[in-house]
Design a protein around this motif. Structure first.
Motif, PDB file in Angstrom:
ATOM      1  N   GLU A  21      30.815  13.336 -10.444  1.00  0.00           N
ATOM      2  CA  GLU A  21      30.724  13.388  -8.983  1.00  0.00           C
ATOM      3  C   GLU A  21      31.770  14.333  -8.394  1.00  0.00           C
ATOM      4  OE1 GLU A  21      29.109   8.982  -7.732  1.00  0.00           O
ATOM      5  OE2 GLU A  21      31.159   9.147  -8.490  1.00  0.00           O
ATOM      6  N   LYS A  22      32.954  14.367  -8.986  1.00  0.00           N
ATOM      7  CA  LYS A  22      34.036  15.212  -8.488  1.00  0.00           C
ATOM      8  C   LYS A  22      33.757  16.696  -8.678  1.00  0.00           C
ATOM      9  CE  LYS A  22      37.723  11.864  -9.312  1.00  0.00           C
ATOM     10  NZ  LYS A  22      38.926  11.570 -10.086  1.00  0.00           N
ATOM     11  N   THR A  23      32.842  17.038  -9.572  1.00  0.00           N
ATOM     12  CA  THR A  23      32.540  18.454  -9.814  1.00  0.00           C
ATOM     13  C   THR A  23      31.166  18.847  -9.292  1.00  0.00           C
ATOM     14  OG1 THR A  23      31.677  17.979 -12.026  1.00  0.00           O
ATOM     15  CG2 THR A  23      34.023  18.562 -11.850  1.00  0.00           C
ATOM     16  N   ASP A  24      30.509  17.951  -8.572  1.00  0.00           N
ATOM     17  CA  ASP A  24      29.203  18.238  -7.996  1.00  0.00           C
ATOM     18  C   ASP A  24      29.326  19.331  -6.932  1.00  0.00           C
ATOM     19  OD1 ASP A  24      26.306  17.374  -7.445  1.00  0.00           O
ATOM     20  OD2 ASP A  24      27.257  17.200  -5.463  1.00  0.00           O
ATOM     21  N   TYR A  25      28.404  20.279  -6.958  1.00  0.00           N
ATOM     22  CA  TYR A  25      28.456  21.422  -6.029  1.00  0.00           C
ATOM     23  C   TYR A  25      28.475  20.955  -4.572  1.00  0.00           C
ATOM     24  CZ  TYR A  25      27.551  25.972  -3.965  1.00  0.00           C
ATOM     25  OH  TYR A  25      27.665  27.123  -3.225  1.00  0.00           O
ATOM     26  N   ILE A  26      27.538  20.090  -4.227  1.00  0.00           N
ATOM     27  CA  ILE A  26      27.432  19.627  -2.840  1.00  0.00           C
ATOM     28  C   ILE A  26      28.712  18.894  -2.425  1.00  0.00           C
ATOM     29  CG2 ILE A  26      26.143  18.158  -1.229  1.00  0.00           C
ATOM     30  CD1 ILE A  26      24.605  20.650  -2.117  1.00  0.00           C
ATOM     31  N   PHE A  27      29.254  18.075  -3.310  1.00  0.00           N
ATOM     32  CA  PHE A  27      30.490  17.367  -2.992  1.00  0.00           C
ATOM     33  C   PHE A  27      31.628  18.344  -2.731  1.00  0.00           C
ATOM     34  CE2 PHE A  27      34.617  15.910  -4.568  1.00  0.00           C
ATOM     35  CZ  PHE A  27      34.884  14.935  -3.622  1.00  0.00           C
ATOM     36  N   LYS A  50      38.110  25.170  -6.780  1.00  0.00           N
ATOM     37  CA  LYS A  50      37.436  24.296  -7.751  1.00  0.00           C
ATOM     38  C   LYS A  50      35.948  24.629  -7.813  1.00  0.00           C
ATOM     39  CE  LYS A  50      40.517  20.313  -7.350  1.00  0.00           C
ATOM     40  NZ  LYS A  50      40.656  18.901  -6.964  1.00  0.00           N
ATOM     41  N   LEU A  51      35.376  24.884  -6.661  1.00  0.00           N
ATOM     42  CA  LEU A  51      33.963  25.253  -6.583  1.00  0.00           C
ATOM     43  C   LEU A  51      33.701  26.547  -7.348  1.00  0.00           C
ATOM     44  CD1 LEU A  51      31.328  24.266  -5.217  1.00  0.00           C
ATOM     45  CD2 LEU A  51      31.998  25.564  -3.204  1.00  0.00           C
ATOM     46  N   LEU A  52      34.567  27.534  -7.148  1.00  0.00           N
ATOM     47  CA  LEU A  52      34.431  28.801  -7.880  1.00  0.00           C
ATOM     48  C   LEU A  52      34.650  28.612  -9.381  1.00  0.00           C
ATOM     49  CD1 LEU A  52      36.166  31.529  -5.688  1.00  0.00           C
ATOM     50  CD2 LEU A  52      33.770  31.413  -6.379  1.00  0.00           C
ATOM     51  N   ASN A  53      35.646  27.829  -9.746  1.00  0.00           N
ATOM     52  CA  ASN A  53      35.913  27.586 -11.164  1.00  0.00           C
ATOM     53  C   ASN A  53      34.756  26.869 -11.843  1.00  0.00           C
ATOM     54  OD1 ASN A  53      38.416  28.830 -11.120  1.00  0.00           O
ATOM     55  ND2 ASN A  53      39.495  26.947 -10.618  1.00  0.00           N
ATOM     56  N   GLN A  54      34.139  25.958 -11.134  1.00  0.00           N
ATOM     57  CA  GLN A  54      33.046  25.167 -11.707  1.00  0.00           C
ATOM     58  C   GLN A  54      31.725  25.938 -11.749  1.00  0.00           C
ATOM     59  OE1 GLN A  54      33.439  22.107 -13.022  1.00  0.00           O
ATOM     60  NE2 GLN A  54      31.289  21.898 -13.546  1.00  0.00           N
ATOM     61  N   TYR A  55      31.452  26.740 -10.702  1.00  0.00           N
ATOM     62  CA  TYR A  55      30.129  27.350 -10.563  1.00  0.00           C
ATOM     63  C   TYR A  55      30.132  28.876 -10.577  1.00  0.00           C
ATOM     64  CZ  TYR A  55      28.639  22.639  -9.660  1.00  0.00           C
ATOM     65  OH  TYR A  55      28.389  21.302  -9.788  1.00  0.00           O
ATOM     66  N   GLY A  56      31.298  29.476 -10.663  1.00  0.00           N
ATOM     67  CA  GLY A  56      31.369  30.928 -10.765  1.00  0.00           C
ATOM     68  C   GLY A  56      30.990  31.637  -9.480  1.00  0.00           C
ATOM     69  N   GLU A  57      30.655  32.902  -9.644  1.00  0.00           N
ATOM     70  CA  GLU A  57      30.425  33.754  -8.468  1.00  0.00           C
ATOM     71  C   GLU A  57      29.198  33.348  -7.656  1.00  0.00           C
ATOM     72  OE1 GLU A  57      27.988  37.464 -10.461  1.00  0.00           O
ATOM     73  OE2 GLU A  57      30.097  37.707 -10.003  1.00  0.00           O
ATOM     74  N   LEU A  58      28.341  32.511  -8.185  1.00  0.00           N
ATOM     75  CA  LEU A  58      27.185  32.053  -7.410  1.00  0.00           C
ATOM     76  C   LEU A  58      27.564  31.006  -6.362  1.00  0.00           C
ATOM     77  CD1 LEU A  58      24.386  31.891 -10.120  1.00  0.00           C
ATOM     78  CD2 LEU A  58      24.832  33.673  -8.427  1.00  0.00           C
ATOM     79  N   ALA A  59      28.792  30.567  -6.374  1.00  0.00           N
ATOM     80  CA  ALA A  59      29.267  29.584  -5.394  1.00  0.00           C
ATOM     81  C   ALA A  59      29.626  30.304  -4.091  1.00  0.00           C
ATOM     82  CB  ALA A  59      30.464  28.820  -5.950  1.00  0.00           C
ATOM     83  N   ILE A  60      28.596  30.812  -3.425  1.00  0.00           N
ATOM     84  CA  ILE A  60      28.853  31.614  -2.226  1.00  0.00           C
ATOM     85  C   ILE A  60      29.504  30.806  -1.111  1.00  0.00           C
ATOM     86  CG2 ILE A  60      27.090  33.326  -2.736  1.00  0.00           C
ATOM     87  CD1 ILE A  60      25.324  32.043  -0.623  1.00  0.00           C
ATOM     88  N   ASP A  61      29.303  29.494  -1.111  1.00  0.00           N
ATOM     89  CA  ASP A  61      29.978  28.665  -0.109  1.00  0.00           C
ATOM     90  C   ASP A  61      31.494  28.743  -0.265  1.00  0.00           C
ATOM     91  OD1 ASP A  61      27.672  27.446   1.285  1.00  0.00           O
ATOM     92  OD2 ASP A  61      27.257  26.609  -0.694  1.00  0.00           O
ATOM     93  N   ALA A  62      31.957  28.865  -1.499  1.00  0.00           N
ATOM     94  CA  ALA A  62      33.398  28.992  -1.738  1.00  0.00           C
ATOM     95  C   ALA A  62      33.915  30.290  -1.124  1.00  0.00           C
ATOM     96  CB  ALA A  62      33.693  28.953  -3.232  1.00  0.00           C
ATOM     97  N   TYR A  63      33.161  31.379  -1.288  1.00  0.00           N
ATOM     98  CA  TYR A  63      33.576  32.652  -0.683  1.00  0.00           C
ATOM     99  C   TYR A  63      33.585  32.556   0.837  1.00  0.00           C
ATOM    100  CZ  TYR A  63      33.107  34.841  -5.270  1.00  0.00           C
ATOM    101  OH  TYR A  63      33.249  35.169  -6.595  1.00  0.00           O
ATOM    102  N   SER A  64      32.644  31.821   1.389  1.00  0.00           N
ATOM    103  CA  SER A  64      32.607  31.633   2.834  1.00  0.00           C
ATOM    104  C   SER A  64      33.848  30.889   3.321  1.00  0.00           C
ATOM    105  CB  SER A  64      31.335  30.873   3.218  1.00  0.00           C
ATOM    106  OG  SER A  64      31.285  30.645   4.595  1.00  0.00           O
ATOM    107  N   ILE A  65      34.209  29.835   2.607  1.00  0.00           N
ATOM    108  CA  ILE A  65      35.390  29.048   2.968  1.00  0.00           C
ATOM    109  C   ILE A  65      36.654  29.889   2.807  1.00  0.00           C
ATOM    110  CG2 ILE A  65      36.798  27.056   2.255  1.00  0.00           C
ATOM    111  CD1 ILE A  65      33.951  25.817   1.415  1.00  0.00           C
ATOM    112  N   LEU A  66      36.784  30.562   1.682  1.00  0.00           N
ATOM    113  CA  LEU A  66      37.959  31.399   1.449  1.00  0.00           C
ATOM    114  C   LEU A  66      38.047  32.525   2.477  1.00  0.00           C
ATOM    115  CD1 LEU A  66      37.807  31.578  -2.460  1.00  0.00           C
ATOM    116  CD2 LEU A  66      39.398  30.233  -1.061  1.00  0.00           C
ATOM    117  N   GLY A  67      36.901  33.132   2.792  1.00  0.00           N
ATOM    118  CA  GLY A  67      36.878  34.187   3.804  1.00  0.00           C
ATOM    119  C   GLY A  67      37.308  33.677   5.169  1.00  0.00           C
ATOM    120  N   SER A  68      36.846  32.490   5.516  1.00  0.00           N
ATOM    121  CA  SER A  68      37.225  31.896   6.807  1.00  0.00           C
ATOM    122  C   SER A  68      38.717  31.597   6.869  1.00  0.00           C
ATOM    123  CB  SER A  68      36.433  30.606   7.052  1.00  0.00           C
ATOM    124  OG  SER A  68      35.066  30.886   7.168  1.00  0.00           O
TER     125      SER A  68
END
Length: 183
Positions: A21-27, A50-68
């Motif tokens: 559960e702790k590594t789930d993308y949506i979570f 953590k999102l990027l580490n778990q899901y790699g470059e396809l974790a575009i939500d992580a880039y959105s958060i980091l960009g913000s």
């Protein structure tokens, strides 16, 4: 003190979750966005990583958060890098073009900001703005405000004369005669 309590309560809940559960993308995405919108940039950053580490470059939500986060803290070049990584993966992401436009405007690059905003509008979900304008025009027409309805209906046609790539042919067809056509 209240913010420390908020984080402490959140950590207690998170610690009760299973490792899966702790590594789930949506979570990871959701917790990071919640932290970001509540002003906990450092913690949001950690979950985005953590999102990027778990899901790699396809974790575009992580880039959105980091960009913000970078944008908020004034690291505009780094923010652009994050948002451009999103466009590498999802080139039709209108929200990302809007974010890029805001950075360009803040950097004094008005022409680039304008072009990015045009891209945002072009890629907006099914040209949603134009469908909303049709809805507004219909309401105005139904309530007897013909002049306002006409102005709303002529706006996309006028815009398309200057910026032909912003309005799809399907939408222009609906606006063409300045009257509403039933879908």
């Amino acid at each position: 003190e209240q913010s420390d309590n908020y984080i402490s309560q959140a950590e207690n809940i998170i610690n009760k979750l299973s490792e899966q559960e702790k590594t789930d993308y949506i979570f990871l995405k959701t917790i990071s966005f919640i932290l970001l919108t509540n002003g906990y940039d450092k913690q949001a950053y950690e979950y985005a990583l953590k999102l990027l580490n778990q899901y790699g470059e396809l974790a575009i939500d992580a880039y959105s958060i980091l960009g913000s986060i970078c944008q908020t803290q004034g690291f505009l070049e780094e923010a652009l890098e994050c948002f451009n990584k999103i466009l590498d993966i999802a080139p039709n992401n209108s929200v990302t073009y809007e974010s890029i436009s805001a950075i360009q405007l803040r950097s004094g690059k008005q022409e680039e900001a304008f072009n990015s905003l045009k891209q945002a509008l072009f890629f907006s979900r099914d040209n949603m703005i134009w469908h909303l304008i049709i809805g507004l025009a219909a309401i105005e027409q139904d309530t007897g405000n013909q002049e306002t309805a006409q102005k709303l209906l002529s706006w996309p046609v006028n815009i398309s004369k200057q910026h032909s790539n912003l309005v799809s042919n399907e939408i222009l067809e609906k606006f063409k005669d300045k009257t509403l056509k039933k879908a």
